[in-house]
Design an enzyme around this catalytic site. Structure first.
Site, PDB file in Angstrom:
ATOM      1  N   GLY A   1       0.816  -1.257   0.034  1.00 58.57           N
ATOM      2  CA  GLY A   1       0.018  -0.090  -0.156  1.00 58.57           C
ATOM      3  C   GLY A   1       0.817   1.259   0.055  1.00 58.57           C
ATOM      4  O   GLY A   1       0.358   2.070  -0.535  1.00 58.57           O
TER       5      GLY A   1
ATOM      6  N   GLU B   1       3.917   4.091   6.086  1.00 62.31           N
ATOM      7  CA  GLU B   1       2.763   3.501   6.143  1.00 62.31           C
ATOM      8  C   GLU B   1       1.766   4.018   5.186  1.00 62.31           C
ATOM      9  O   GLU B   1       1.686   5.326   5.176  1.00 62.31           O
ATOM     10  CB  GLU B   1       2.181   2.775   7.242  1.00 62.31           C
ATOM     11  CG  GLU B   1       0.966   1.963   7.694  1.00 62.31           C
ATOM     12  CD  GLU B   1       1.109   0.600   7.090  1.00 62.31           C
ATOM     13  OE1 GLU B   1       1.063   0.540   5.711  1.00 62.31           O
ATOM     14  OE2 GLU B   1       0.860  -0.216   7.543  1.00 62.31           O
ATOM     15  N   ASP B   2       0.797   3.420   4.673  1.00 64.20           N
ATOM     16  CA  ASP B   2      -0.437   4.129   3.850  1.00 64.20           C
ATOM     17  C   ASP B   2      -1.501   4.450   4.654  1.00 64.20           C
ATOM     18  O   ASP B   2      -2.011   5.809   4.434  1.00 64.20           O
ATOM     19  CB  ASP B   2      -1.036   2.894   2.628  1.00 64.20           C
ATOM     20  CG  ASP B   2      -1.283   1.766   3.267  1.00 64.20           C
ATOM     21  OD1 ASP B   2      -1.175   1.448   4.398  1.00 64.20           O
ATOM     22  OD2 ASP B   2      -1.849   1.062   2.556  1.00 64.20           O
TER      23      ASP B   2
ATOM     24  N   ASP C   1      -5.138   2.256  10.510  1.00 64.21           N
ATOM     25  CA  ASP C   1      -6.654   1.871  10.730  1.00 64.21           C
ATOM     26  C   ASP C   1      -6.603   1.251  12.222  1.00 64.21           C
ATOM     27  O   ASP C   1      -6.942   2.069  13.348  1.00 64.21           O
ATOM     28  CB  ASP C   1      -7.026   0.705   9.775  1.00 64.21           C
ATOM     29  CG  ASP C   1      -8.241   0.250   9.746  1.00 64.21           C
ATOM     30  OD1 ASP C   1      -9.073   1.336  10.000  1.00 64.21           O
ATOM     31  OD2 ASP C   1      -8.648  -0.741   9.480  1.00 64.21           O
TER      32      ASP C   1
ATOM     33  N   GLY D   1      -4.301  -0.189  13.841  1.00 57.61           N
ATOM     34  CA  GLY D   1      -3.374   0.072  14.345  1.00 57.61           C
ATOM     35  C   GLY D   1      -2.228  -1.409  14.423  1.00 57.61           C
ATOM     36  O   GLY D   1      -1.148  -1.532  14.882  1.00 57.61           O
TER      37      GLY D   1
ATOM     38  N   THR E   1      -1.029  -3.337  12.183  1.00 57.84           N
ATOM     39  CA  THR E   1      -0.098  -3.668  11.440  1.00 57.84           C
ATOM     40  C   THR E   1       1.163  -2.870  11.892  1.00 57.84           C
ATOM     41  O   THR E   1       2.272  -3.353  12.050  1.00 57.84           O
ATOM     42  CB  THR E   1      -0.363  -3.289  10.052  1.00 57.84           C
ATOM     43  OG1 THR E   1      -1.622  -3.864   9.618  1.00 57.84           O
ATOM     44  CG2 THR E   1       0.822  -3.774   8.966  1.00 57.84           C
ATOM     45  N   LEU E   2       0.889  -1.639  12.128  1.00 58.74           N
ATOM     46  CA  LEU E   2       2.096  -0.805  12.593  1.00 58.74           C
ATOM     47  C   LEU E   2       2.601  -1.255  14.064  1.00 58.74           C
ATOM     48  O   LEU E   2       3.820  -1.134  14.370  1.00 58.74           O
ATOM     49  CB  LEU E   2       1.393   0.647  12.801  1.00 58.74           C
ATOM     50  CG  LEU E   2       1.833   1.599  11.620  1.00 58.74           C
ATOM     51  CD1 LEU E   2       1.536   3.140  11.758  1.00 58.74           C
ATOM     52  CD2 LEU E   2       3.583   1.545  11.218  1.00 58.74           C
TER      53      LEU E   2
ATOM     54  N   LYS F   1      -7.027   6.772  10.522  1.00 58.43           N
ATOM     55  CA  LYS F   1      -8.602   6.687  10.822  1.00 58.43           C
ATOM     56  C   LYS F   1      -8.681   6.347  12.142  1.00 58.43           C
ATOM     57  O   LYS F   1      -8.558   5.257  12.636  1.00 58.43           O
ATOM     58  CB  LYS F   1      -8.988   5.404   9.965  1.00 58.43           C
ATOM     59  CG  LYS F   1      -9.486   5.528   8.671  1.00 58.43           C
ATOM     60  CD  LYS F   1     -10.286   4.628   8.171  1.00 58.43           C
ATOM     61  CE  LYS F   1      -9.910   3.342   7.525  1.00 58.43           C
ATOM     62  NZ  LYS F   1     -10.665   2.501   6.612  1.00 58.43           N
TER      63      LYS F   1
ATOM     64  N   PHE G   1     -13.933   3.298   4.021  1.00 58.04           N
ATOM     65  CA  PHE G   1     -13.189   2.496   3.432  1.00 58.04           C
ATOM     66  C   PHE G   1     -12.556   3.239   2.034  1.00 58.04           C
ATOM     67  O   PHE G   1     -13.322   3.530   1.221  1.00 58.04           O
ATOM     68  CB  PHE G   1     -13.478   1.121   2.925  1.00 58.04           C
ATOM     69  CG  PHE G   1     -12.551  -0.105   2.518  1.00 58.04           C
ATOM     70  CD1 PHE G   1     -11.659  -0.542   3.385  1.00 58.04           C
ATOM     71  CD2 PHE G   1     -11.905  -0.029   1.103  1.00 58.04           C
ATOM     72  CE1 PHE G   1     -10.415  -1.509   3.139  1.00 58.04           C
ATOM     73  CE2 PHE G   1     -11.012  -0.718   0.798  1.00 58.04           C
ATOM     74  CZ  PHE G   1     -10.323  -1.593   1.792  1.00 58.04           C
TER      75      PHE G   1
ATOM     76  N   ASP H   1      -5.615  -0.333  -1.702  1.00 57.70           N
ATOM     77  CA  ASP H   1      -6.397  -1.206  -2.704  1.00 57.70           C
ATOM     78  C   ASP H   1      -7.771  -1.685  -1.947  1.00 57.70           C
ATOM     79  O   ASP H   1      -8.184  -1.752  -0.859  1.00 57.70           O
ATOM     80  CB  ASP H   1      -5.830  -2.602  -2.820  1.00 57.70           C
ATOM     81  CG  ASP H   1      -5.604  -3.414  -1.751  1.00 57.70           C
ATOM     82  OD1 ASP H   1      -5.269  -2.991  -0.792  1.00 57.70           O
ATOM     83  OD2 ASP H   1      -6.155  -4.803  -1.669  1.00 57.70           O
TER      84      ASP H   1
ATOM     85  N   ARG I   1      -5.127   0.320  -6.728  1.00 53.43           N
ATOM     86  CA  ARG I   1      -4.043   1.116  -6.284  1.00 53.43           C
ATOM     87  C   ARG I   1      -3.404   2.180  -7.173  1.00 53.43           C
ATOM     88  O   ARG I   1      -2.837   3.267  -6.573  1.00 53.43           O
ATOM     89  CB  ARG I   1      -3.048  -0.104  -6.265  1.00 53.43           C
ATOM     90  CG  ARG I   1      -3.179  -0.859  -5.023  1.00 53.43           C
ATOM     91  CD  ARG I   1      -1.965  -1.836  -4.834  1.00 53.43           C
ATOM     92  NE  ARG I   1      -2.247  -3.114  -4.128  1.00 53.43           N
ATOM     93  CZ  ARG I   1      -2.313  -3.204  -2.744  1.00 53.43           C
ATOM     94  NH1 ARG I   1      -2.219  -2.011  -1.892  1.00 53.43           N
ATOM     95  NH2 ARG I   1      -2.634  -4.189  -2.152  1.00 53.43           N
TER      96      ARG I   1
HETATM   97  P1  IMP Z   1      -4.479  -1.917  10.527  1.00 48.24           P
HETATM   98  O1  IMP Z   1      -3.637  -3.153  10.867  1.00 48.24           O
HETATM   99  O2  IMP Z   1      -5.871  -2.320  10.905  1.00 48.24           O
HETATM  100  O3  IMP Z   1      -4.124  -0.498  10.999  1.00 48.24           O
HETATM  101  O4  IMP Z   1      -4.490  -1.906   8.894  1.00 48.24           O
HETATM  102  C1  IMP Z   1      -3.427  -1.428   8.091  1.00 48.24           C
HETATM  103  C2  IMP Z   1      -3.721  -2.133   6.962  1.00 48.24           C
HETATM  104  O5  IMP Z   1      -5.105  -2.313   6.558  1.00 48.24           O
HETATM  105  C3  IMP Z   1      -3.084  -0.841   5.731  1.00 48.24           C
HETATM  106  O6  IMP Z   1      -1.788  -1.106   5.507  1.00 48.24           O
HETATM  107  C4  IMP Z   1      -4.287  -1.325   4.605  1.00 48.24           C
HETATM  108  O7  IMP Z   1      -3.516  -2.217   3.741  1.00 48.24           O
HETATM  109  C5  IMP Z   1      -5.394  -1.745   5.167  1.00 48.24           C
HETATM  110  N1  IMP Z   1      -6.590  -0.917   5.277  1.00 48.24           N
HETATM  111  C6  IMP Z   1      -6.989  -0.222   6.333  1.00 48.24           C
HETATM  112  N2  IMP Z   1      -7.968   0.576   6.010  1.00 48.24           N
HETATM  113  C7  IMP Z   1      -8.164   0.708   4.545  1.00 48.24           C
HETATM  114  C8  IMP Z   1      -8.761   1.361   3.862  1.00 48.24           C
HETATM  115  O8  IMP Z   1      -9.726   2.203   4.116  1.00 48.24           O
HETATM  116  N3  IMP Z   1      -8.557   1.107   2.393  1.00 48.24           N
HETATM  117  C9  IMP Z   1      -7.644   0.282   2.327  1.00 48.24           C
HETATM  118  N4  IMP Z   1      -6.966  -0.600   2.901  1.00 48.24           N
HETATM  119  C10 IMP Z   1      -7.155  -0.352   4.181  1.00 48.24           C
HETATM  120 MG    MG Z   2      -4.119  -3.542   1.417  1.00 49.32          MG
END
Ligand code: IMP
Ligand code: MG
Length: 172
Positions: A42, A96-97, A100, A102, A104-105, A128, A149, A156, A162
């Site tokens: 992303g 990071e893109d 959300d 959190g 993944t980070l 978000k 979303f 994506d 993308r």
């Molecule tokens: P987290 O671990 O929930 O913070 O999610 C992070 C990952 O979820 C991002 O790196 C995106 O790949 C994906 N993601 C979360 N929200 C969105 C969105 O609104 N559109 C597309 N991808 C998202």
């Molecule tokens: Mg993704």
């Protein structure tokens, strides 16, 4: 193909904000060497645009951790593509893109911190905050967005959209 997408953040707005973020990073790191860790897939467009405005010594690295399929976070994380060298003693800037839940980070931060870097900072294009389940914040965030979303500019929906040059919301 793109008719069901409405623009949330325009190409122009992204460009302006990235210039501001890069200026902040240039001030933050001055003449230091920075290991930019771009999270795949992303963040590839955002990282490419941001680093081209960074004027310190930049080294590019890539990781891929994934927790997502479709529009719902599964909460499970897998390291699909780890770093191929240690970050010990280095200034690491994780790009990071979107921040959300959190998860993944947090996972990536823990992964990096285990390597004893000199510093770790986080940059995200989108945040978000309403969706957060893990206590983590970016050092620099491009835009705070509502719980919608979004796609485009690297993000994506099942690998589609993308390549769009703006951030949009998929309708219906
Ligand atoms: P987290 O671990 O929930 O913070 O999610 C992070 C990952 O979820 C991002 O790196 C995106 O790949 C994906 N993601 C979360 N929200 C969105 C969105 O609104 N559109 C597309 N991808 C998202
Ligand atoms: Mg993704």
């Amino acid at each position: 193909m793109k008719e069901n997408i409405s623009v949330l953040i325009s190409e122009e707005q992204i460009k302006t904000r990235i210039a501001e973020m890069a200026a902040q990073l240039n001030e933050m790191y001055k003449d230091e060497t920075v290991y930019v860790v771009c999270t795949l897939k992303g963040a590839f467009i955002f990282a490419a645009d941001l680093v081209r405005q960074m004027d310190m010594d930049v080294r590019m690295e890539f990781v891929c951790a994934s927790s997502y399929s479709g529009t719902e976070s599964t909460g499970k994380l897998v390291m699909k593509y780890p770093l191929d060298k240690t970050m010990e003693g280095k200034n690491v800037l994780l790009i990071e893109d979107i921040l959300d839940t959190g998860r993944t980070l947090k996972y990536l931060c823990d992964y990096l911190k285990e390597q004893n870097p000199k510093t770790v900072r986080l940059v995200t294009l989108l945040d978000k905050p309403d969706r957060r389940v893990v206590d983590i914040q970016a050092d620099i965030s491009g835009f705070t967005i509502p719980d919608k979303f979004v796609v485009g500019y690297g993000l994506d929906y099942d690998q589609r959209y993308r390549h769009l040059p703006y951030i949009g919301v998929v309708n219906g």
